[in-house]
Design an enzyme around this catalytic site. Structure first.
Site, mmCIF file in Angstrom:
data_model
loop_
_atom_site.group_PDB
_atom_site.id
_atom_site.type_symbol
_atom_site.label_atom_id
_atom_site.label_comp_id
_atom_site.label_asym_id
_atom_site.label_seq_id
_atom_site.Cartn_x
_atom_site.Cartn_y
_atom_site.Cartn_z
ATOM 1 N N TYR A 112 10.469 46.961 10.484
ATOM 2 C CA TYR A 112 9.554 46.184 9.636
ATOM 3 C C TYR A 112 9.146 47.021 8.423
ATOM 4 O O TYR A 112 9.201 46.553 7.279
ATOM 5 C CB TYR A 112 8.332 45.797 10.470
ATOM 6 C CG TYR A 112 7.202 45.155 9.704
ATOM 7 C CD1 TYR A 112 7.286 43.838 9.269
ATOM 8 C CD2 TYR A 112 6.025 45.864 9.431
ATOM 9 C CE1 TYR A 112 6.240 43.243 8.578
ATOM 10 C CE2 TYR A 112 4.978 45.285 8.748
ATOM 11 C CZ TYR A 112 5.083 43.975 8.323
ATOM 12 O OH TYR A 112 4.046 43.378 7.631
ATOM 13 N N SER B 292 3.025 45.112 2.404
ATOM 14 C CA SER B 292 2.252 45.715 3.498
ATOM 15 C C SER B 292 1.936 47.139 3.096
ATOM 16 O O SER B 292 2.711 47.772 2.354
ATOM 17 C CB SER B 292 3.082 45.721 4.787
ATOM 18 O OG SER B 292 2.492 46.572 5.757
HETATM 19 N N1 LIG Z 1 -1.210 40.502 9.623
HETATM 20 C C1 LIG Z 1 -1.154 41.701 9.081
HETATM 21 O O1 LIG Z 1 -1.852 42.633 9.510
HETATM 22 C C2 LIG Z 1 -0.263 41.971 7.916
HETATM 23 C C3 LIG Z 1 -0.336 43.232 7.315
HETATM 24 C C4 LIG Z 1 0.492 43.510 6.242
HETATM 25 C C5 LIG Z 1 1.342 42.542 5.753
HETATM 26 N N2 LIG Z 1 1.384 41.334 6.358
HETATM 27 C C6 LIG Z 1 2.334 40.354 5.813
HETATM 28 O O2 LIG Z 1 1.700 39.132 5.557
HETATM 29 C C7 LIG Z 1 2.639 38.069 5.672
HETATM 30 C C8 LIG Z 1 2.065 36.993 6.572
HETATM 31 O O3 LIG Z 1 1.902 37.556 7.866
HETATM 32 P P1 LIG Z 1 0.862 37.008 8.930
HETATM 33 O O4 LIG Z 1 0.045 38.142 9.366
HETATM 34 O O5 LIG Z 1 0.219 35.768 8.421
HETATM 35 O O6 LIG Z 1 1.888 36.693 10.114
HETATM 36 P P2 LIG Z 1 2.106 35.421 11.051
HETATM 37 O O7 LIG Z 1 0.823 34.825 11.436
HETATM 38 O O8 LIG Z 1 3.051 35.924 12.091
HETATM 39 O O9 LIG Z 1 2.849 34.387 10.087
HETATM 40 C C9 LIG Z 1 4.136 34.655 9.613
HETATM 41 C C10 LIG Z 1 4.549 33.474 8.779
HETATM 42 O O10 LIG Z 1 5.854 33.741 8.241
HETATM 43 C C11 LIG Z 1 6.679 32.644 8.601
HETATM 44 N N3 LIG Z 1 8.088 33.005 8.707
HETATM 45 C C12 LIG Z 1 8.671 33.923 9.502
HETATM 46 N N4 LIG Z 1 9.998 33.903 9.330
HETATM 47 C C13 LIG Z 1 10.258 32.946 8.404
HETATM 48 C C14 LIG Z 1 11.424 32.433 7.787
HETATM 49 N N5 LIG Z 1 12.648 32.892 8.108
HETATM 50 N N6 LIG Z 1 11.304 31.447 6.864
HETATM 51 C C15 LIG Z 1 10.086 30.974 6.536
HETATM 52 N N7 LIG Z 1 8.931 31.387 7.088
HETATM 53 C C16 LIG Z 1 9.031 32.368 8.011
HETATM 54 C C17 LIG Z 1 6.130 32.145 9.917
HETATM 55 O O11 LIG Z 1 6.615 30.851 10.184
HETATM 56 P P3 LIG Z 1 6.885 30.326 11.703
HETATM 57 O O12 LIG Z 1 5.589 29.777 12.190
HETATM 58 O O13 LIG Z 1 7.956 29.313 11.507
HETATM 59 O O14 LIG Z 1 7.341 31.519 12.507
HETATM 60 C C18 LIG Z 1 4.645 32.195 9.603
HETATM 61 O O15 LIG Z 1 4.269 31.094 8.828
HETATM 62 C C19 LIG Z 1 3.930 38.693 6.212
HETATM 63 O O16 LIG Z 1 4.833 38.924 5.161
HETATM 64 C C20 LIG Z 1 3.447 40.017 6.778
HETATM 65 O O17 LIG Z 1 4.449 40.984 6.802
HETATM 66 C C21 LIG Z 1 0.614 41.015 7.420
#
Ligand SMILES: NC(=O)c1ccc[n+]([C@@H]2O[C@H](COP(=O)([O-])OP(=O)(O)OC[C@H]3O[C@@H](n4cnc5c(N)ncnc54)[C@H](OP(=O)(O)O)[C@@H]3O)[C@@H](O)[C@H]2O)c1
Length: 241
Positions: A139, A126
């Site tokens: 986070y 991130s």
């Molecule tokens: N969205 C943003 O703006 C943003 C910005 C910077 C970085 N990121 C990073 O991008 C990545 C994906 O985020 P996203 O935005 O797609 O978020 P999201 O829609 O909330 O998805 C999070 C994913 O991680 C999974 N997860 C959470 N805890 C887990 C565990 N213990 N074991 C396996 N899977 C787990 C969730 O599964 P469940 O459905 O089972 O909960 C879901 O598939 C993350 O690492 C996040 O920090 C996102």
């Protein structure tokens, strides 16, 4: 490194950026896409193999590794983000368990396969690894730690031919950012930029318009120069068993 003909594993594959990474990988002609998810997951494309994978479960990590024959690209994408104010230790622990130790555990389990294929690790970190947004400080701490780990792995694994990429993702339109009324990139565009960054051999990938504004200054920074200087020191040492 192109995706065509390769085996890719995405954690947190059932929604958000992870789901978009699965779809984008499929567009690029992979041999196989392993979709790690702690939820039941199915996909109509026969090149997709679902894996039950809670990244905080050593047993599930081990079982998943046993189901994968060969692997070229591991994408540590699973992540959790909760609002906090650093007053509750358990919230910090939860972020570290998933975002740091989850990434660590999955990486260690698949490292033998990645070493064999001279593959790549892609850690979806991130922008907050570089500067915390103090609405989600726990986070940000976990992502800073995961980024730092990514930098060390990059140096430590270079001698084995394994490339290690960090993705310094900015705001992306997923469940994770639902509470923020700010401009956000689409998960599809972010997934595309992540694979393009891997294809182009970018150590640090800035996959969206907001993070891209930092790319040049980061790459020319004193901190980046120091990372390379320290990495050269490690690579000059004999390998430790
Ligand atoms: N969205 C943003 O703006 C943003 C910005 C910077 C970085 N990121 C990073 O991008 C990545 C994906 O985020 P996203 O935005 O797609 O978020 P999201 O829609 O909330 O998805 C999070 C994913 O991680 C999974 N997860 C959470 N805890 C887990 C565990 N213990 N074991 C396996 N899977 C787990 C969730 O599964 P469940 O459905 O089972 O909960 C879901 O598939 C993350 O690492 C996040 O920090 C996102």
């Amino acid at each position: 490194m192109t995706i065509a003909g390769k085996a890719v594993l995405v954690t947190g594959a059932n929604r958000g950026i992870g789901r978009a990474l699965v779809e984008e990988a499929l567009r690029r002609g992979p041999k196989r896409v392993y979709a790690g998810s702690r939820q039941p997951f199915s996909h109509p494309d026969e090149r997709v193999t679902p894996l039950t994978l809670d990244v905080t479960s050593p047993a599930q990590i081990q079982a998943a590794a046993g189901q994968v024959e060969s692997l070229d690209i591991l994408i540590n994408n699973a992540g959790v983000a909760l609002y906090d104010d650093l007053s509750d230790r358990s919230v910090l622990q939860k972020h570290l368990d998933v975002n740091l130790f989850g990434t660590y555990g999955v990486t260690q389990a698949f490292l033998p396969l990645l070493t064999r294929s001279r593959g790549a690790i892609v850690n979806n970190v991130s922008m907050m690894a570089l500067a915390p947004f103090p609405v989600t400080p726990a986070y940000a701490i976990s992502k800073a730690a995961a980024f730092n780990m990514t930098q060390s792995l990059r140096a430590l694994l270079a001698g084995r031919g394994v490339r290690v990429h960090a993705v310094l993702t900015g705001p992306t339109d997923t469940d994770m950012t639902r509470g923020f009324d700010i401009p956000k990139a689409s998960p599809q565009s972010v997934a595309q930029a992540i694979f393009d960054g891997v294809d182009h051999g970018e150590e640090d990938i800035f996959p969206d318009p907001m993070s891209q504004t930092m790319a040049d200054s980061w790459r020319g920074s004193v901190a980046k120069a120091l990372e390379h200087e320290y990495a050269a020191f490690v690579q000059a040492q004999p390998a430790v068993a």
